[in-house]
Design a protein around this motif. Structure first.
Motif, PDB file in Angstrom:
ATOM      1  N   PHE A   1      -3.106  14.591   9.832  1.00 60.06           N
ATOM      2  CA  PHE A   1      -2.796  14.584   8.437  1.00 60.06           C
ATOM      3  C   PHE A   1      -2.419  12.979   7.749  1.00 60.06           C
ATOM      4  N   VAL A   2      -1.800  12.349   8.942  1.00 64.98           N
ATOM      5  CA  VAL A   2      -1.083  10.870   8.626  1.00 64.98           C
ATOM      6  C   VAL A   2      -2.368  10.141   8.531  1.00 64.98           C
ATOM      7  N   GLU A   3      -3.784  10.330   9.423  1.00 59.30           N
ATOM      8  CA  GLU A   3      -4.737   9.683   9.151  1.00 59.30           C
ATOM      9  C   GLU A   3      -5.292  10.009   7.888  1.00 59.30           C
ATOM     10  N   ASP A   4      -5.593  11.295   7.288  1.00 60.29           N
ATOM     11  CA  ASP A   4      -5.878  11.496   6.182  1.00 60.29           C
ATOM     12  C   ASP A   4      -5.598  10.747   5.160  1.00 60.29           C
ATOM     13  N   VAL A   5      -4.155  10.415   5.051  1.00 65.47           N
ATOM     14  CA  VAL A   5      -3.560   9.782   3.949  1.00 65.47           C
ATOM     15  C   VAL A   5      -3.212   8.218   4.202  1.00 65.47           C
ATOM     16  N   PHE A   6      -3.637   7.802   5.505  1.00 69.20           N
ATOM     17  CA  PHE A   6      -3.654   6.537   5.624  1.00 69.20           C
ATOM     18  C   PHE A   6      -5.086   5.706   5.572  1.00 69.20           C
ATOM     19  N   HIS A   7      -5.050   4.864   4.216  1.00 70.16           N
ATOM     20  CA  HIS A   7      -6.269   4.256   3.869  1.00 70.16           C
ATOM     21  C   HIS A   7      -7.637   5.179   3.708  1.00 70.16           C
ATOM     22  N   GLY A   8      -7.257   6.252   2.893  1.00 71.65           N
ATOM     23  CA  GLY A   8      -8.262   7.260   2.754  1.00 71.65           C
ATOM     24  C   GLY A   8      -9.303   6.705   1.894  1.00 71.65           C
ATOM     25  N   PRO A   9     -10.202   7.532   1.236  1.00 72.92           N
ATOM     26  CA  PRO A   9     -11.149   7.086   0.346  1.00 72.92           C
ATOM     27  C   PRO A   9     -10.878   6.673  -0.946  1.00 72.92           C
ATOM     28  N   TYR A  10      -9.517   6.758  -1.261  1.00 70.81           N
ATOM     29  CA  TYR A  10      -9.190   6.219  -2.716  1.00 70.81           C
ATOM     30  C   TYR A  10      -7.713   5.412  -2.461  1.00 70.81           C
ATOM     31  N   GLY A  11      -7.571   4.713  -1.424  1.00 74.18           N
ATOM     32  CA  GLY A  11      -6.240   4.048  -1.094  1.00 74.18           C
ATOM     33  C   GLY A  11      -5.378   4.738  -0.145  1.00 74.18           C
ATOM     34  N   ASN A  12      -4.185   4.134  -0.001  1.00 69.40           N
ATOM     35  CA  ASN A  12      -3.076   4.677   0.898  1.00 69.40           C
ATOM     36  C   ASN A  12      -2.139   5.356  -0.069  1.00 69.40           C
ATOM     37  N   PHE A  13      -1.714   6.415   0.759  1.00 71.96           N
ATOM     38  CA  PHE A  13      -0.663   7.487   0.281  1.00 71.96           C
ATOM     39  C   PHE A  13       0.345   7.348   1.085  1.00 71.96           C
TER      40      PHE A  13
END
Length: 420
Positions: free
Chosen positions: A270-282
Motif C-alpha cells: 500500500f505504501v508503494e501504491d501511494v508513493f508517486h502513484g498515477p496522480y502524485g504522492n500521498f
C-alpha cells in the motif's frame, strides 16, 4: 469483664461493616460516574441518526442523489450497525446494504481542508451542497473538478483522465448522464481525501471498494478485522483495563507470525501504491493500528484513509503557517515539518516518508514471535527503514531498496507455508 469484651467485639464488627459498606458505596458511585461519562461520550461520538436525517432531508427535497439514497431513505435496506466512530464529525459504522455487509461513513461537519489545531467549523447544510448550481453544464462541472484536482494534486499531466473517471463514478444510476443531484453529491465527496483516494486506487488490492454514496455519505466494502491487531472489546470493559495490560492483550490476540508477515507485506504494498502513484504522492499522516485491518485471507485492507492527503495540497496549506517550534508544524499525528525560526513559519517539506512510519508501526508487530533465523536481519532492516528521511540524499533509491528487501525477506520465510 465478658460483657465489656462482647461490646468491644460488636463495636469492632460494626466499624468493619460500616467501612465495607462505605467503600462498596464509593466503588459503585465512582463506577457509575465513569460509565455515565463514557456513555455521554459514546452518544456524542455516535450520531448516526442525525447523519441519516440530514442526508435524507436533502435527498427527499431533491438536492442530492446517489446509488445509496433510495436504500437509505426510502426502502431502508441500508442501515447502521455497530458504531466505529472515533470523532463526532467523522461518523463510521458497520452497516448492512441489501444483505451485504459494508462500512458506512458520514461527515457531520465540513471537511473542506485539513485543519491544524482547531476544530472544524460546524457543518452548514445550505453551503455543503451548494455546488454545482442549477444550470451548470457537464462541461462546466468538468472544469470545476479539474480546477479542484489541480489545487489538490498539482499540475499532473493526466488530470483529465481522473476527471472522466469521477464522472463515471458520479453517474450512480448508470444512465449515461450525471444529474444535478449526483453532481452535488460528487462535489461534496471530492472534498474528502479518502473518497478521492478510493477512486484513484479503486483497482488496488489494499484499498476498500466503494459500494455507493448519497450526498457526502458513502459505503465501502466490509473488512472482517478492523484493527491491525488486538481484540475488540465492549467500551464498558475497556474502561477498566489499564493501558499496559491492554498492550499485552493486543500482542496476545494477534494472528500467527506468518499471517502477520503477510499483513505486513500488504502494508508495504500500500505504501508503494501511494508513493508517486498515477496522480502524485500521498502522505500517510496517521499511521496507527486502528486505521488498518485485514480480511479472512489476511490481506491488508485500509479501514480509515481520511488522514492520507495529497502531498501538494498539504505543502500549500502548511508552508506559511505561523509557528513557535516544530510542534506547531504537525498535521494528523505523523506528518511533521520543521519550524523556520528566522521567519517563524512552517517549512513545506515533510520530514519522515510513509515507509519509515509504516516500519515504525510494524517493528513490534513483526519482531514479536519472529523466527530466530531471520529475527536479527529483520530487526536490522526495520531500523534502517525507520531511519529514512525525506531530505536524505538518494532517498527514493533507498526507499525502493529497503522496501523491496523487506518484502523479499518476509516472502521468502512464508512462501512455502499455508498462511501465504
Amino acid at each position: 469483664m465478658l460483657t465489656l469484651e462482647m461490646n468491644l467485639n460488636c463495636a469492632r464488627f460494626s466499624y468493619v461493616r460500616m467501612k465495607y459498606l462505605f467503600f462498596s458505596w464509593l466503588a459503585v458511585f465512582v463506577g457509575s460516574w465513569i460509565i455515565y461519562v463514557q456513555y455521554s461520550t459514546y452518544t456524542e461520538l455516535c450520531r448516526g441518526k442525525d447523519c441519516k436525517k440530514i442526508i435524507c432531508d436533502k435527498y427527499k427535497t431533491g438536492v442530492i442523489d446517489g446509488p445509496a439514497c433510495n436504500s437509505l431513505c426510502v426502502t431502508e435496506s441500508l442501515y447502521f450497525g455497530k458504531c466505529l466512530s472515533t470523532k463526532p464529525n467523522n461518523q463510521m459504522y458497520l452497516g448492512i446494504w441489501d444483505n451485504l455487509p459494508g462500512v458506512v461513513k458520514c461527515q457531520m461537519e465540513q471537511a473542506l481542508h485539513p485543519d491544524f489545531g482547531t476544530e472544524l467549523e460546524p457543518r452548514k447544510e445550505i453551503v455543503l451542497f451548494d455546488k454545482p448550481t442549477r444550470g451548470t453544464t457537464v462541461q462546466k462541472f468538468k472544469e470545476m473538478v479539474y480546477s479542484l484536482f489541480k489545487a489538490k494534486l498539482g499540475d499532473q499531466g493526466n488530470l483529465s483522465e481522473l476527471v472522466n473517471l469521477i464522472l463515471t463514478v458520479a453517474d450512480g444510476d448508470k444512465d449515461g448522464q450525471v444529474s444535478l443531484g449526483e453532481a452535488k453529491s460528487a462535489w461534496a465527496l471530492l472534498q474528502l481525501n479518502e473518497f478521492l483516494l478510493m477512486v484513484i486506487l479503486q483497482d488496488k488490492e489494499h484499498t476498500p471498494k466503494l459500494m455507493g454514496f448519497c450526498g457526502d455519505l458513502y459505503v465501502m466494502e466490509s473488512i472482517e478485522y478492523t484493527s491491525l491487531y488486538g481484540i475488540s472489546l465492549p467500551w464498558v470493559i475497556e474502561l477498566f483495563i489499564p493501558s499496559g495490560f491492554r498492550r499485552s492483550m493486543d500482542q496476545l490476540f494477534t494472528p500467527s507470525w506468518p499471517r502477520k508477515a503477510k499483513i505486513a507485506i500488504g502494508l508495504l504494498e500500500f505504501v508503494e501504491d501511494v508513493f508517486h502513484g498515477p496522480y502524485g504522492n500521498f502522505l500517510m499522516c496517521d499511521t496507527s493500528a486502528k486505521n488498518l485491518g485485514y480480511n479472512d485471507k489476511y490481506d491488508l485492507k485500509m479501514v480509515d484513509m481520511r488522514k492520507i492527503v495529497p502531498e501538494t495540497n498539504l505543502k500549500e496549506l502548511i508552508k506559511d503557517r505561523h509557528c513557535e517550534s516544530d510542534l506547531d508544524c504537525v498535521y494528523g499525528t505523523d506528518c511533521r515539518t520543521s519550524c523556520d525560526q528566522s521567519t517563524m513559519k512552517c517549512t513545506s517539506e515533510v520530514i519522515q516518508p510513509n515507509l519509515a512510519k509504516a516500519c515504525q508501526l510494524l517493528k513490534d508487530y513483526l519482531l514479536l514471535g519472529a523466527p530466530s533465523e531471520i529475527r536479527e536481519e529483520l530487526e536490522k532492516q526495520l531500523y534502517s527503514c525507520i531511519a529514512l528521511k525525506v531530505t536524505a540524499n538518494q532517498m527514493e533509491m533507498e526507499h525502493s531498496l529497503i522496501l523491496n528487501n523487506l518484502k523479499t525477506l518476509l516472502w521468502k520465510k512464508i512462501s512455502y507455508t499455508n498462511d501465504s
